[in-house]
Design an enzyme around this catalytic site. Sequence first.
Site, PDB file in Angstrom:
ATOM      1  N   HIS A   1     128.516 -32.762  40.624  1.00  0.00           N
ATOM      2  CA  HIS A   1     127.629 -33.206  41.703  1.00  0.00           C
ATOM      3  C   HIS A   1     127.916 -32.499  43.040  1.00  0.00           C
ATOM      4  O   HIS A   1     129.026 -32.602  43.565  1.00  0.00           O
ATOM      5  CB  HIS A   1     127.809 -34.726  41.851  1.00  0.00           C
TER       6      HIS A   1
ATOM      7  N   SER B   1     122.699 -34.647  47.053  1.00  0.00           N
ATOM      8  CA  SER B   1     122.485 -35.965  46.473  1.00  0.00           C
ATOM      9  C   SER B   1     121.230 -36.589  47.120  1.00  0.00           C
ATOM     10  O   SER B   1     120.197 -35.928  47.163  1.00  0.00           O
ATOM     11  CB  SER B   1     123.751 -36.803  46.660  1.00  0.00           C
TER      12      SER B   1
ATOM     13  N   ASP C   1     126.665 -32.788  35.779  1.00  0.00           N
ATOM     14  CA  ASP C   1     126.416 -33.919  36.683  1.00  0.00           C
ATOM     15  C   ASP C   1     125.386 -34.848  36.035  1.00  0.00           C
ATOM     16  O   ASP C   1     124.270 -34.431  35.744  1.00  0.00           O
ATOM     17  CB  ASP C   1     125.877 -33.369  38.015  1.00  0.00           C
TER      18      ASP C   1
END
Lengths: 519, 519
Positions: free
Chosen positions: A478, A212, A453
């Site tokens: 994710h 991320s 995602d």
Amino acid sequence: MYAIKVDKVYVIKGYLYRGIILMDSLRSFQMLSLFFLVFTFSASVSAFNMPRLGTQRRTTQHEPQTKSSTSNLEDLKTYYYTQTLDHFNYRPDSYTTFKQRYVINSKYWGGANASAPIFAYLGAEESLDDDLPIIGFLSDNAPRFKALQVYIEHRYYGKSVPFGSMKAAMKNESTRGYFNSVQAIADYAAVLLHVKKKLSAENSPVIVIGGSYGGMLASWFRLKYPHIALGAVASSAPILYFDTIAPQAGYYSVVTKDFKETSESCYETIRKSWAEIDRVASNPHGLEALSKRFNTCNRLNRSFDLKDYLDSIYSDAAQYNHPPTYPLSVLCSAIDGASVGTDTLGRIYAGVVAYMGNHTCYDMNEFNRPTKTLDGWSWQTCSEMVMPIGHGSKDSMFPPAPFNLNKFINECKSLYGVMPQPHWVTTYYGGQDLKLTLHRFGSNIIFSNGLRDPYSSGGVLENISESILAVTTVNGSHCLDILVAKPSDPQWLVMQRKTEVKIIEKWIANYHNDLLEFK
Amino acid sequence: MYAIKVDKVYVIKGYLYRGIILMDSLRSFQMLSLFFLVFTFSASVSAFNMPRLGTQRRTTQHEPQTKSSTSNLEDLKTYYYTQTLDHFNYRPDSYTTFKQRYVINSKYWGGANASAPIFAYLGAEESLDDDLPIIGFLSDNAPRFKALQVYIEHRYYGKSVPFGSMKAAMKNESTRGYFNSVQAIADYAAVLLHVKKKLSAENSPVIVIGGSYGGMLASWFRLKYPHIALGAVASSAPILYFDTIAPQAGYYSVVTKDFKETSESCYETIRKSWAEIDRVASNPHGLEALSKRFNTCNRLNRSFDLKDYLDSIYSDAAQYNHPPTYPLSVLCSAIDGASVGTDTLGRIYAGVVAYMGNHTCYDMNEFNRPTKTLDGWSWQTCSEMVMPIGHGSKDSMFPPAPFNLNKFINECKSLYGVMPQPHWVTTYYGGQDLKLTLHRFGSNIIFSNGLRDPYSSGGVLENISESILAVTTVNGSHCLDILVAKPSDPQWLVMQRKTEVKIIEKWIANYHNDLLEFK
């Protein structure tokens, strides 16, 4: 918790954990004062719904508990590095230091003499305590690579906070000003050089890993500090979600696509529901009726809060649609499976119950509770990490709500006292014309993305060169690849990780050859 | 002009133009006060003799005047960009701006539609006014490449000074603190993006060019901002003269080798002269005798000043041993050619006269006169650009005087109030194991060096990869290749420039192919 409304469309709202501060224009001044007084800073600014980042879900209803081998506490040793506050100036304040936490697991390390690799996890917008139990890529692969594991905490998070406390660190413009990604990756450079020196491991190649926001940091670190990191695994890193590179509506387009592909009827129900909520809300005692139908813990003051809550659930379900439970399917099954004759709102509520679990009531602020992570990330999005995510008008099951940069800037300005720098990330890190830029420059980066995602809409989805590679999975969500491997993992996820491991093995083999030839 | 002695070996001394501040321990406090009071800051710290950088010589005796085509003033347009003072923080002070000068020559530019290239000269530790008449690489090659020429001034030099004036900018630790290379290359990024945007030239490839310190900036800029610069020409850039990478005695070893290769007897005379100076100085009225023999403008207070002056001449001669006059040969011819029976000091004096020209007297502070360039560069060496250059004990015609880091640090600390960061350049830019690091990372850098340039001892002298290339000339001196081409240039210099042009043509051809393929 402060609810401060800005207007009907734009809210100043928590990010990672969706901590909302809705700024009511009537009481904004008063709330702002309070806000600054108590130093919560639980705020970021966003269009209608700004999705969060982070490797892990907020809602754990569908997340089986698995322990990483890193959580064998006896193998982890915690250290604190005396870190420089400001790497880029020589003002007296720049020399201030703080203690930065890093954690080492040397159980499997092959040692400096063998030039055995170092896997370095680059912390993101959370405490290292949150990462250690769930990040598996390092611990799962350390035995195979004989790798040292190093986990480094990001400045201003967890136990790596300057000025003594988060309260002091976030106190004002001057103390917050050092809190940004460029300083953070310079921290990582200093810590890694320190660790290598301490272990006489100058020849050990470093692979940095992050997910991320941390995935962005990993790819940027490889590009900016190639003399320190040999390669990077950037999991679900939306490095293109800046400036004008990725389409602003990309995130919610993917959420919509995920729902549509899972169930056309589920998608349709949600798409219709917003108008239905507004219709009910506009009735006399409509908000009371909505509160009852959705079993809200507190009576709704406006329909926005319910819609925002639902938006969060749908985004969350799409982003963290992890195997083996696939929460998005659970949600849609409940919406679709409600007994015949159930109306739209009844179906939506059935989805909420299935997704969030059986509760005595549902807290519309579930996703917006202020946390230290939220405090930090809100500041980061309001200064440097300006990600223009909006609701588009087409390809969306959501009502349109485009990102408005000017409004964003003004809101940040009034909240934090400084101007956001929306072009800085692309100035410093690049991103425009990525293939043109990096096809003949740089090497050894894995951009991994699950195409379900929503953040993959800002990710690198095609190979840039022979060693800057995109590894994607059609069904992935994710940051899946860097989480702890589980026996229940589907074959495609197992294969994704294997592919990544093979790529890294090649980097390290090349490096060891080069080491013989060039040193 | 302040002469402040530190001790017999270490002097706090001017750099680029050798502005000495010798700190006499007896009056150091008083001088320091005066120093801070009048804000001259004409100081850097060095072992015995710290050589200067810079593309041009201080002494112009042997430098024929040639005008660059860039000096056609009618083709040059001057602009000022509103630059951010601090790119790396979000403190209120960070948002301060200043006017940064850049100069454009668009006469030969092929235009944005043709994606014609942009040649960008990255200014270094001098005013752009000093560069424009002598830098020829851009103007000489612009017609061939149909290139736009952009010359950008370095922050805190020339007309690109924050806080209104150099006096204000260098006033104290807080105002000086933003004066460093990392901020400077971020400035270049901002200016270049601005120029490209203004000209709608987003697809025009940028080649950055710099010499000496500016050459370091050029290579670092390509590495840090590959999305902005396609390639870099780093002329005589001693990027390895940091930390422990290059041998500290490298610089003076090359000076010595240059003299030895030019004339063994000249080398021997110089080698013997230091003891002879000391011997004479130790006699009663010895300093007076020395003053007379060397026709000094002021009576010598100590033999060090004479030795330092001579050291500067020899370094200068070796570093800027430019064709067609080859000042080092002129110097040695005079030393060797003195009439039979001339003693050592007489020969040395003959060399001084030949090198410096016929003057009514010789100013021992010739190389140390305070200038704005010196003010700036002294600060830079005392904070970030710590280059550990010392006199070795072997392979040297100079008395030994090793670089002493601790002493350097302490002297800088007392002068400027902040700690130098001697490891920062290698942390941020790298440099250790350069081939291992960059063989499979990065591309499109020319490291050009003349091997008779003493700074080549800290330069990149071998190819790193297929497109990170070393272009060296056996007889070349400092920054020759980027100076204005002259009809008198020797064939090897003409060939060096041709080689560089061919390399850049290949970069741009590859880029234009990629542009078609990837955009």
